[in-house]
Design an enzyme around this catalytic site. Sequence first.
Site, PDB file in Angstrom:
ATOM      1  N   ASN A  10     -12.100  38.310-139.799  1.00  0.00           N
ATOM      2  CA  ASN A  10     -12.879  38.159-138.447  1.00  0.00           C
ATOM      3  C   ASN A  10     -12.007  38.711-137.256  1.00  0.00           C
ATOM      4  O   ASN A  10     -10.941  37.782-136.937  1.00  0.00           O
ATOM      5  CB  ASN A  10     -13.237  36.671-138.280  1.00  0.00           C
ATOM      6  CG  ASN A  10     -14.058  36.521-136.766  1.00  0.00           C
ATOM      7  OD1 ASN A  10     -14.174  37.367-136.089  1.00  0.00           O
ATOM      8  ND2 ASN A  10     -14.057  35.226-136.444  1.00  0.00           N
ATOM      9  N   TRP A  11     -12.080  39.900-136.727  1.00  0.00           N
ATOM     10  CA  TRP A  11     -11.142  40.093-135.772  1.00  0.00           C
ATOM     11  C   TRP A  11     -11.113  39.928-134.339  1.00  0.00           C
ATOM     12  O   TRP A  11     -10.362  40.207-133.514  1.00  0.00           O
ATOM     13  CB  TRP A  11     -10.942  41.776-135.850  1.00  0.00           C
ATOM     14  CG  TRP A  11     -10.173  42.411-137.166  1.00  0.00           C
ATOM     15  CD1 TRP A  11      -9.303  41.630-138.050  1.00  0.00           C
ATOM     16  CD2 TRP A  11     -10.378  43.722-137.548  1.00  0.00           C
ATOM     17  NE1 TRP A  11      -8.898  42.235-139.116  1.00  0.00           N
ATOM     18  CE2 TRP A  11      -9.470  43.686-138.756  1.00  0.00           C
ATOM     19  CE3 TRP A  11     -10.909  44.777-137.118  1.00  0.00           C
ATOM     20  CZ2 TRP A  11      -9.311  44.862-139.564  1.00  0.00           C
ATOM     21  CZ3 TRP A  11     -10.553  46.062-137.952  1.00  0.00           C
ATOM     22  CH2 TRP A  11      -9.876  46.066-139.041  1.00  0.00           C
ATOM     23  N   LYS A  12     -12.535  39.104-134.248  1.00  0.00           N
ATOM     24  CA  LYS A  12     -12.702  38.703-132.825  1.00  0.00           C
ATOM     25  C   LYS A  12     -12.699  39.667-131.704  1.00  0.00           C
ATOM     26  O   LYS A  12     -12.998  40.868-132.019  1.00  0.00           O
ATOM     27  CB  LYS A  12     -11.881  37.367-132.533  1.00  0.00           C
ATOM     28  CG  LYS A  12     -11.920  36.530-133.602  1.00  0.00           C
ATOM     29  CD  LYS A  12     -11.167  35.017-133.491  1.00  0.00           C
ATOM     30  CE  LYS A  12     -11.420  34.142-134.372  1.00  0.00           C
ATOM     31  NZ  LYS A  12     -10.964  32.910-134.450  1.00  0.00           N
ATOM     32  N   GLU A  99     -16.899  29.677-131.883  1.00  0.00           N
ATOM     33  CA  GLU A  99     -16.579  30.087-130.441  1.00  0.00           C
ATOM     34  C   GLU A  99     -17.882  30.706-129.716  1.00  0.00           C
ATOM     35  O   GLU A  99     -18.070  30.514-128.653  1.00  0.00           O
ATOM     36  CB  GLU A  99     -15.541  31.351-130.526  1.00  0.00           C
ATOM     37  CG  GLU A  99     -14.363  31.168-130.923  1.00  0.00           C
ATOM     38  CD  GLU A  99     -13.310  31.771-131.542  1.00  0.00           C
ATOM     39  OE1 GLU A  99     -13.634  33.065-131.716  1.00  0.00           O
ATOM     40  OE2 GLU A  99     -12.288  31.493-132.044  1.00  0.00           O
ATOM     41  N   GLU A 169     -15.892  26.078-141.198  1.00  0.00           N
ATOM     42  CA  GLU A 169     -14.653  26.198-140.386  1.00  0.00           C
ATOM     43  C   GLU A 169     -14.511  25.064-139.465  1.00  0.00           C
ATOM     44  O   GLU A 169     -15.397  24.777-138.392  1.00  0.00           O
ATOM     45  CB  GLU A 169     -14.734  27.608-139.583  1.00  0.00           C
ATOM     46  CG  GLU A 169     -14.909  28.834-140.235  1.00  0.00           C
ATOM     47  CD  GLU A 169     -14.466  29.951-139.333  1.00  0.00           C
ATOM     48  OE1 GLU A 169     -13.578  30.655-139.839  1.00  0.00           O
ATOM     49  OE2 GLU A 169     -14.919  30.192-138.391  1.00  0.00           O
ATOM     50  N   GLY A 175      -7.265  28.705-135.304  1.00  0.00           N
ATOM     51  CA  GLY A 175      -6.442  29.464-134.349  1.00  0.00           C
ATOM     52  C   GLY A 175      -5.296  28.452-133.953  1.00  0.00           C
ATOM     53  O   GLY A 175      -4.561  28.671-133.060  1.00  0.00           O
ATOM     54  N   SER A 215      -7.103  28.758-139.899  1.00  0.00           N
ATOM     55  CA  SER A 215      -5.634  29.013-140.008  1.00  0.00           C
ATOM     56  C   SER A 215      -5.383  29.448-141.572  1.00  0.00           C
ATOM     57  O   SER A 215      -4.231  28.964-142.169  1.00  0.00           O
ATOM     58  CB  SER A 215      -4.697  27.775-139.974  1.00  0.00           C
ATOM     59  OG  SER A 215      -4.996  27.553-138.434  1.00  0.00           O
ATOM     60  N   GLY A 236      -9.158  34.438-139.287  1.00  0.00           N
ATOM     61  CA  GLY A 236      -8.846  35.371-137.926  1.00  0.00           C
ATOM     62  C   GLY A 236      -7.405  35.790-137.850  1.00  0.00           C
ATOM     63  O   GLY A 236      -7.077  36.866-138.216  1.00  0.00           O
ATOM     64  N   GLY A 237      -6.757  35.041-137.333  1.00  0.00           N
ATOM     65  CA  GLY A 237      -5.301  35.434-136.864  1.00  0.00           C
ATOM     66  C   GLY A 237      -4.617  36.332-138.000  1.00  0.00           C
ATOM     67  O   GLY A 237      -3.992  37.311-137.800  1.00  0.00           O
TER      68      GLY A 237
END
Length: 253
Positions: A10-12, A99, A169, A175, A215, A236-237
């Site tokens: 998920n690159w947001k 989000e 999640e 994050g 994370s 994500g990150g």
Amino acid sequence: MNRKPIIAANWKMNKTPKEAVEFVDLFENHIGGSTEVDIVLAPAFVALPAVKEALANSDTTMLAAQNCYFEESGAFTAEISIGMLKEIGVDYVIIGHSERRAIFGESDSMINSKAKALHAAGVKPIVCIGETLEERDGGKIEDVLRRQIEEGLNGLSSENMPDTVIAYEPVWAIGTGRTASPDQAQEAHAFSRSVLKDMFGEEISQSIRIQYGGSVKPANTQELMSQEDVDGALVGGASLEAESFSEICKNAC
Ligand code: PGA
């Protein structure tokens, strides 16, 4: 039940179309055609066509959008329909990310409309659920997960469910560098599966893949994935670098 792991990036709001294509080239080199896990990339809307093209020769990596709207067309400025995404060749759509819920006010009923519209169009939803730290500390995890699952999947049929992915999640782990422990993840996943069993029966509930997100990194993937009800990861990150995301995919086997 043998569920094929599914790892999604998920690159947001990161990576321009050019940067996204650069990632794909590097990533496909790293991953080298391994097919033991389903891999999904979720770039920003504007990068979807370029990533689709860059993935043309990949038989392992699929494409997801990070959101959609449930109406087919009309006066919904700046929204993106499922038909538009289908034409690009999107396989999955992430819906109900925390989000989206917290910053953009998405409700369970809106997420439910998206889930139903996606299935009607033959596109697979990745439905995100998860409690905040306040809800966890207040002993409300089960209430929150039950509500998000029951309302989010309300009206879906048993036939829809093998093509539905759930992503657990915990909001406090997104994050923050603070991952749920493997035990905490397993507990929440097993509970979520029990809610799915109440809704769709034992056999269907066993076929549904439940990803963990929050994370996830190469170093904790194996332990999380070794839990019985953890069937993948939404990353994500650590999905922004081709090397770390490919390590995660390899460690998930
Ligand atoms: P993170 O994000 O891996 O950066 O914690 C996960 C997500 O929000 O899907």
